[in-house]
Write a protein that holds these residues in place. Structure first.
Motif, PDB file in Angstrom:
ATOM      1  N   TRP A 174       2.840  -4.823  -0.381  1.00 37.92           N
ATOM      2  CA  TRP A 174       3.925  -5.070  -1.336  1.00 37.92           C
ATOM      3  C   TRP A 174       4.952  -6.044  -0.761  1.00 37.92           C
ATOM      4  O   TRP A 174       5.432  -6.936  -1.461  1.00 37.92           O
ATOM      5  CB  TRP A 174       4.610  -3.750  -1.687  1.00 37.92           C
ATOM      6  CG  TRP A 174       3.874  -2.900  -2.665  1.00 37.92           C
ATOM      7  CD1 TRP A 174       2.903  -3.307  -3.541  1.00 37.92           C
ATOM      8  CD2 TRP A 174       4.064  -1.503  -2.889  1.00 37.92           C
ATOM      9  NE1 TRP A 174       2.462  -2.241  -4.288  1.00 37.92           N
ATOM     10  CE2 TRP A 174       3.150  -1.121  -3.917  1.00 37.92           C
ATOM     11  CE3 TRP A 174       4.890  -0.529  -2.328  1.00 37.92           C
ATOM     12  CZ2 TRP A 174       3.073   0.184  -4.393  1.00 37.92           C
ATOM     13  CZ3 TRP A 174       4.810   0.772  -2.798  1.00 37.92           C
ATOM     14  CH2 TRP A 174       3.909   1.125  -3.823  1.00 37.92           C
ATOM     15  N   HIS A 175       5.273  -5.851   0.496  1.00 37.85           N
ATOM     16  CA  HIS A 175       6.248  -6.722   1.143  1.00 37.85           C
ATOM     17  C   HIS A 175       5.759  -8.164   1.199  1.00 37.85           C
ATOM     18  O   HIS A 175       6.545  -9.107   1.025  1.00 37.85           O
ATOM     19  CB  HIS A 175       6.554  -6.204   2.544  1.00 37.85           C
ATOM     20  CG  HIS A 175       7.517  -7.068   3.310  1.00 37.85           C
ATOM     21  ND1 HIS A 175       8.862  -7.160   3.001  1.00 37.85           N
ATOM     22  CD2 HIS A 175       7.320  -7.903   4.381  1.00 37.85           C
ATOM     23  CE1 HIS A 175       9.450  -7.991   3.833  1.00 37.85           C
ATOM     24  NE2 HIS A 175       8.539  -8.460   4.685  1.00 37.85           N
ATOM     25  N   GLY A 228       1.276   3.353   4.012  1.00 35.81           N
ATOM     26  CA  GLY A 228       1.927   2.401   4.914  1.00 35.81           C
ATOM     27  C   GLY A 228       1.354   0.998   4.784  1.00 35.81           C
ATOM     28  O   GLY A 228       2.098   0.003   4.768  1.00 35.81           O
ATOM     29  N   LEU A 229       0.035   0.902   4.680  1.00 31.51           N
ATOM     30  CA  LEU A 229      -0.587  -0.415   4.493  1.00 31.51           C
ATOM     31  C   LEU A 229      -0.208  -1.019   3.150  1.00 31.51           C
ATOM     32  O   LEU A 229      -0.004  -2.237   3.032  1.00 31.51           O
ATOM     33  CB  LEU A 229      -2.104  -0.286   4.597  1.00 31.51           C
ATOM     34  CG  LEU A 229      -2.652   0.140   5.957  1.00 31.51           C
ATOM     35  CD1 LEU A 229      -4.165   0.334   5.888  1.00 31.51           C
ATOM     36  CD2 LEU A 229      -2.310  -0.876   7.032  1.00 31.51           C
ATOM     37  N   SER A 242      -1.789  -9.668  -3.918  1.00 37.24           N
ATOM     38  CA  SER A 242      -2.339  -9.187  -5.184  1.00 37.24           C
ATOM     39  C   SER A 242      -3.221  -7.962  -5.003  1.00 37.24           C
ATOM     40  O   SER A 242      -3.515  -7.257  -5.976  1.00 37.24           O
ATOM     41  CB  SER A 242      -3.156 -10.297  -5.850  1.00 37.24           C
ATOM     42  OG  SER A 242      -4.223 -10.722  -4.999  1.00 37.24           O
ATOM     43  N   SER A 243      -3.652  -7.705  -3.782  1.00 42.81           N
ATOM     44  CA  SER A 243      -4.520  -6.552  -3.515  1.00 42.81           C
ATOM     45  C   SER A 243      -3.754  -5.249  -3.355  1.00 42.81           C
ATOM     46  O   SER A 243      -4.368  -4.196  -3.151  1.00 42.81           O
ATOM     47  CB  SER A 243      -5.351  -6.800  -2.244  1.00 42.81           C
ATOM     48  OG  SER A 243      -4.498  -7.054  -1.130  1.00 42.81           O
ATOM     49  N   ALA A 244      -2.417  -5.301  -3.441  1.00 40.69           N
ATOM     50  CA  ALA A 244      -1.621  -4.078  -3.325  1.00 40.69           C
ATOM     51  C   ALA A 244      -1.880  -3.161  -4.516  1.00 40.69           C
ATOM     52  O   ALA A 244      -1.991  -3.610  -5.660  1.00 40.69           O
ATOM     53  CB  ALA A 244      -0.132  -4.420  -3.245  1.00 40.69           C
ATOM     54  N   PRO A 254      -1.142  -9.275   9.964  1.00 39.47           N
ATOM     55  CA  PRO A 254      -1.361  -8.334   8.852  1.00 39.47           C
ATOM     56  C   PRO A 254      -2.837  -8.071   8.560  1.00 39.47           C
ATOM     57  O   PRO A 254      -3.231  -6.931   8.284  1.00 39.47           O
ATOM     58  CB  PRO A 254      -0.671  -9.022   7.671  1.00 39.47           C
ATOM     59  CG  PRO A 254       0.361  -9.893   8.291  1.00 39.47           C
ATOM     60  CD  PRO A 254      -0.267 -10.384   9.562  1.00 39.47           C
ATOM     61  N   SER A 255      -3.662  -9.114   8.639  1.00 39.26           N
ATOM     62  CA  SER A 255      -5.096  -8.922   8.381  1.00 39.26           C
ATOM     63  C   SER A 255      -5.729  -8.028   9.430  1.00 39.26           C
ATOM     64  O   SER A 255      -6.545  -7.158   9.112  1.00 39.26           O
ATOM     65  CB  SER A 255      -5.805 -10.280   8.354  1.00 39.26           C
ATOM     66  OG  SER A 255      -5.307 -11.094   7.311  1.00 39.26           O
ATOM     67  N   LEU A 256      -5.348  -8.225  10.681  1.00 36.72           N
ATOM     68  CA  LEU A 256      -5.893  -7.390  11.747  1.00 36.72           C
ATOM     69  C   LEU A 256      -5.430  -5.948  11.615  1.00 36.72           C
ATOM     70  O   LEU A 256      -6.207  -5.011  11.862  1.00 36.72           O
ATOM     71  CB  LEU A 256      -5.479  -7.959  13.106  1.00 36.72           C
ATOM     72  CG  LEU A 256      -6.080  -9.319  13.487  1.00 36.72           C
ATOM     73  CD1 LEU A 256      -5.493  -9.821  14.800  1.00 36.72           C
ATOM     74  CD2 LEU A 256      -7.597  -9.218  13.600  1.00 36.72           C
ATOM     75  N   VAL A 257      -4.175  -5.757  11.227  1.00 34.06           N
ATOM     76  CA  VAL A 257      -3.670  -4.392  11.034  1.00 34.06           C
ATOM     77  C   VAL A 257      -4.433  -3.700   9.912  1.00 34.06           C
ATOM     78  O   VAL A 257      -4.838  -2.531  10.029  1.00 34.06           O
ATOM     79  CB  VAL A 257      -2.162  -4.426  10.743  1.00 34.06           C
ATOM     80  CG1 VAL A 257      -1.665  -3.041  10.310  1.00 34.06           C
ATOM     81  CG2 VAL A 257      -1.394  -4.883  11.970  1.00 34.06           C
ATOM     82  N   LEU A 258      -4.651  -4.415   8.813  1.00 36.15           N
ATOM     83  CA  LEU A 258      -5.411  -3.847   7.709  1.00 36.15           C
ATOM     84  C   LEU A 258      -6.833  -3.493   8.136  1.00 36.15           C
ATOM     85  O   LEU A 258      -7.340  -2.405   7.830  1.00 36.15           O
ATOM     86  CB  LEU A 258      -5.450  -4.836   6.539  1.00 36.15           C
ATOM     87  CG  LEU A 258      -4.189  -4.967   5.684  1.00 36.15           C
ATOM     88  CD1 LEU A 258      -4.342  -6.112   4.692  1.00 36.15           C
ATOM     89  CD2 LEU A 258      -3.915  -3.672   4.938  1.00 36.15           C
ATOM     90  N   TYR A 259      -7.454  -4.415   8.835  1.00 34.59           N
ATOM     91  CA  TYR A 259      -8.856  -4.204   9.225  1.00 34.59           C
ATOM     92  C   TYR A 259      -9.002  -2.979  10.118  1.00 34.59           C
ATOM     93  O   TYR A 259      -9.813  -2.079   9.835  1.00 34.59           O
ATOM     94  CB  TYR A 259      -9.375  -5.459   9.938  1.00 34.59           C
ATOM     95  CG  TYR A 259     -10.793  -5.317  10.435  1.00 34.59           C
ATOM     96  CD1 TYR A 259     -11.868  -5.440   9.567  1.00 34.59           C
ATOM     97  CD2 TYR A 259     -11.056  -5.060  11.782  1.00 34.59           C
ATOM     98  CE1 TYR A 259     -13.171  -5.314  10.030  1.00 34.59           C
ATOM     99  CE2 TYR A 259     -12.357  -4.928  12.245  1.00 34.59           C
ATOM    100  CZ  TYR A 259     -13.409  -5.061  11.357  1.00 34.59           C
ATOM    101  OH  TYR A 259     -14.693  -4.921  11.808  1.00 34.59           O
TER     102      TYR A 259
END
Length: 389
Positions: free
Chosen positions: A181-182, A175-176, A186-188, A347-352
């Motif tokens: 990708w969306h 999901g992340l 580049s980290s995808a 997005p950064s907070l969701v990833l973290y």
């Protein structure tokens, strides 16, 4: 410069305050373990030895226990009664054993100098490959526990061992990755890499889990030191104090275990989120060992005190008490975000928080497994030395 000591230069040339913090982490961990060990020694050398002497002397003389006798001896016929949710417990302990083997071998390779801090992704690759290889250990442990609980085989429980934890992690990670990708980040992770991971999971890890389970099922069933009564014994009501409530006990146990490792967490999280090198694997090894010891000792003490109240429902508590360490890691990650990171976008907070939730969950399963296996071993030893007419 020798290959195994190539990072010593950075350790010697690092800021003195940073080195002092590492040493403070070691001293903090050792002090916590020392206090817990003294508490264990007091229980084993005084209370437990006294109880065993009194119980065994009464059994040898043919005397019955007084009618008002209480304690862990009177529940000898129920202490090994199969718990509710036994299949889930077997799956969790099997998965935790797999994680424990992965972490131990990875740490050993790091201490021997096979994992370079300069090679980004090398540690993650080693963790993934070792987790896959440790599938044999996970399947073996689940099979042994399931056969002990039910005296039969269940391949569904083995399948859950191979799917439950990796499936959760993969769903969150996928999901992340879709979000990355969306966003065009580049980290995808490329889609081909994801297919390779799924292939390793289904065609290497899960078969190893089943091979371990076949080995475990072929062995004789693990027997209990004392037979289980046909009719369950009633459990006395809990005291009115809130200190014996399960939720409070879990939080207290997690705080003690987390206290043995929280200082070193700052450097570990900095290496993950601030692109800093983490090369002091010797410090980390000491902290990891003390964390495991503290989880084991806390779980043993709580189980003994619970049995002294004639409450024999210890199985899940022995797992959940040290597993609450994961909640403290999740809370500390929020504190670290506020004090050390500069993240404001959604997005950064969701990833973290997604990645830290995964790490917290993995730590919870690992610590819970260490506590459960230690408690199970401890109870087998004391009830094997108990004489019962």
């Amino acid at each position: 410069v020798a290959w195994t000591s190539r990072w010593d230069h950075y350790l010697r040339s690092s800021d003195a305050s940073v080195s002092n913090i590492h040493w403070f982490a070691i001293v903090n961990s050792l002090l916590i373990v020392l206090m817990l060990s003294l508490l264990i020694a007091m229980i084993l050398l005084r209370a437990l030895h006294r109880d065993l002497t009194r119980y065994n002397l009464a059994a040898l003389e043919g005397d019955d226990l007084p009618l008002d006798e209480t304690g862990w001896k009177v529940v000898h016929g129920d202490v090994f009664r199969r718990p509710s949710g036994a299949t889930a417990l077997a799956v969790y302990v099997g998965t935790g054993t797999q994680l424990l083997g992965m972490a131990s071998v990875t740490l050993l390779f790091a201490l021997l100098g096979f994992l370079s801090p300069a090679q980004r992704g090398g540690l993650m690759t080693a963790l993934l490959l070792l987790y896959i290889c440790m599938g044999f250990l996970g399947g073996f442990t689940t099979a042994r526990m399931y056969k002990m609980f039910f005296a039969c085989r269940s391949w569904l429980a083995i399948l859950w061992t191979g799917l439950w934890l990796p499936g959760k992690v993969f769903v969150v990670f996928f999901g992340l990755n879709l979000m990355l990708w969306h966003k065009g980040a580049s980290s995808a992770v490329p889609f081909e890499t994801l297919l390779s991971l799924v292939g390793l999971w289904f065609f290497v890890s899960i078969p190893l889990v089943f091979i371990g389970a076949v080995t475990g099922y072929r062995l004789e069933r693990a027997t209990h030191p004392k037979p289980v009564n046909e009719i369950p014994r009633g459990v006395p009501p809990r005291p009115g104090s809130c200190l014996v409530e399960p939720f409070v006990v879990y939080l207290g146990a997690g705080a003690v275990s987390f206290g043995a490792a929280y200082v070193e967490l700052y450097f570990i999280l900095s290496s993950l989120w601030l692109n800093r090198f983490y090369y002091v694997f010797g410090f980390f090894a000491v902290v990891f060992v003390t964390l495991c010891i503290s989880c084991a000792e806390v779980s043993v003490v709580l189980a003994y005190l619970q049995l002294c109240r004639e409450d024999y429902h210890w199985w899940w508590r022995a797992f959940l008490s040290p597993a609450s360490t994961g909640l403290y890691l999740l809370g500390y990650s929020a504190y670290y975000l506020i004090t050390s990171l500069n993240m404001h976008s959604v997005p950064s907070l969701v990833l973290y928080f997604s990645y830290m939730s995964i790490l917290s969950y993995l730590l919870a399963v690992l610590c819970g497994t260490v506590g459960f296996l230690s408690t199970w071993t401890f109870l087998r030893i004391i009830y094997e030395n108990l004489r019962v007419d």
